[in-house]
Design a protein around this motif. Structure first.
Motif, mmCIF file in Angstrom:
data_model
loop_
_atom_site.group_PDB
_atom_site.id
_atom_site.type_symbol
_atom_site.label_atom_id
_atom_site.label_comp_id
_atom_site.label_asym_id
_atom_site.label_seq_id
_atom_site.Cartn_x
_atom_site.Cartn_y
_atom_site.Cartn_z
ATOM 1 N N TYR A 131 -4.135 4.705 4.109
ATOM 2 C CA TYR A 131 -3.414 3.548 3.587
ATOM 3 C C TYR A 131 -4.308 2.396 3.110
ATOM 4 O O TYR A 131 -3.791 1.396 2.624
ATOM 5 C CB TYR A 131 -2.447 3.015 4.653
ATOM 6 N N GLY A 132 -5.612 2.527 3.298
ATOM 7 C CA GLY A 132 -6.495 1.483 2.782
ATOM 8 C C GLY A 132 -6.765 0.328 3.725
ATOM 9 O O GLY A 132 -7.116 -0.760 3.265
ATOM 10 N N LEU A 133 -6.595 0.542 5.029
ATOM 11 C CA LEU A 133 -7.025 -0.484 5.972
ATOM 12 C C LEU A 133 -8.520 -0.734 5.771
ATOM 13 O O LEU A 133 -9.288 0.181 5.468
ATOM 14 C CB LEU A 133 -6.764 -0.043 7.410
ATOM 15 N N PRO A 163 3.904 4.421 4.429
ATOM 16 C CA PRO A 163 3.536 3.608 5.596
ATOM 17 C C PRO A 163 4.673 2.719 6.074
ATOM 18 O O PRO A 163 5.485 2.238 5.283
ATOM 19 C CB PRO A 163 2.368 2.774 5.079
ATOM 20 N N GLN A 164 4.704 2.506 7.371
ATOM 21 C CA GLN A 164 5.552 1.495 7.980
ATOM 22 C C GLN A 164 4.735 0.192 8.068
ATOM 23 O O GLN A 164 3.503 0.213 7.992
ATOM 24 C CB GLN A 164 5.990 1.928 9.382
ATOM 25 N N GLN A 177 -9.895 5.305 11.535
ATOM 26 C CA GLN A 177 -10.432 5.741 10.252
ATOM 27 C C GLN A 177 -9.438 6.600 9.470
ATOM 28 O O GLN A 177 -9.449 6.609 8.226
ATOM 29 C CB GLN A 177 -11.726 6.538 10.465
ATOM 30 N N GLU A 178 -8.567 7.292 10.178
ATOM 31 C CA GLU A 178 -7.529 8.071 9.492
ATOM 32 C C GLU A 178 -6.587 7.155 8.716
ATOM 33 O O GLU A 178 -6.140 7.487 7.614
ATOM 34 C CB GLU A 178 -6.743 8.912 10.511
ATOM 35 N N ALA A 221 0.823 -1.205 0.000
ATOM 36 C CA ALA A 221 0.000 0.000 0.000
ATOM 37 C C ALA A 221 0.860 1.258 0.000
ATOM 38 O O ALA A 221 1.940 1.303 0.595
ATOM 39 C CB ALA A 221 -0.925 0.000 1.211
ATOM 40 N N THR A 222 0.377 2.270 -0.675
ATOM 41 C CA THR A 222 1.011 3.594 -0.710
ATOM 42 C C THR A 222 0.004 4.618 -0.215
ATOM 43 O O THR A 222 -1.205 4.347 -0.187
ATOM 44 C CB THR A 222 1.453 3.947 -2.136
#
Length: 234
Positions: free
Chosen positions: A204-206, A115-116, A198-199, A105-106
């Motif tokens: 990142y698309g969680l 993202p880490q 939610q952020e 993911a980006t």
């Protein structure tokens, strides 16, 4: 000095050999065996839970047949069993599904850093936030994956796997709560920890999904209810 160094090196080599027992302890094969062992134990625990539930049902049937309780006693016992979560529960419900983000993911919004690894997986606090919010919203009962929660249930994660009452689960994680749907959704929307989650969903698309159900039946809790640390107040 040189002799001491060689002696220390020999000791380290012996410890490594004894631990490995002739296997490569750095290989993925040993980790796979451990993963298989954990899954096997989880499957056995699930089978034992089913047997426990069947035996408990038989015992309850015999007690109801042979006891001399009054109708009032039976009503009170039924209410206690319902509160304890050992009986099935049916009603309107919401289901929250949480899913890891893709490993590649980006950022999906500008101004967000790359993202880490920890930013892309569901953590224990995320699941706990959902469960706590649903209780706060007046849930009559909650099921995580296929297990009913009771007062002694602990939602714990190790890495990106959930350990719940002796069984192991991988995402996506599903949390279902029976209760007033409007109140449950409001509780999810108002919870600060979920707002923070939610952020990450936006960035990142969680995965985050909330479904409503007109009618759902939650199973009764079938595991042990013995207390290991806490003690009842006299």
């Amino acid at each position: 000095m040189t002799a001491s160094i060689f002696a220390l090196a020999g000791l380290i080599f012996w410890i490594s050999f004894n631990t490995a027992q002739g296997t490569n302890i750095r290989s993925d094969e040993s980790m796979l065996r451990l993963s298989d062992l954990i899954q096997d134990r989880s499957d056995k625990n699930a089978a034992l839970d089913e047997k426990t539930a069947a035996m408990r049902s038989d015992v309850d049937a015999l007690l109801h047949r042979d006891d001399d309780r009054s109708a009032a006693d039976d009503k009170r016992l039924g209410a206690l069993e319902k509160s304890a979560g050992t009986q099935k529960l049916r009603g309107s419900a919401v289901t929250v599904t949480l899913t890891d983000a893709p490993p590649n993911a980006t950022p999906k919004v500008s101004g967000v850093p790359d993202p880490q690894p920890n930013d892309l997986v569901i953590h224990q606090q995320d699941l706990q936030a959902v469960v706590n919010a649903l209780w706060q919203g007046g849930a009559d009962g909650i099921r995580v994956m296929d297990q009913r929660l009771i007062s002694t249930s602990a939602v714990r994660c190790v890495g990106n796997t959930l350990i719940l009452q002796g069984r192991v689960y991988s995402p996506p994680y599903k949390v279902t709560a029976v209760g007033d749907v409007s109140s449950l959704r409001d509780a999810l929307d108002d919870d600060p920890a979920i707002q923070n989650y939610q952020e990450y969903v936006k960035a990142y698309g969680l995965g985050w999904k909330v479904d409503e159900h007109d009618s759902v039946t939650l199973p009764g809790y079938s595991g042990t209810a013995d207390l290991h640390y806490a003690k009842p107040v006299d």
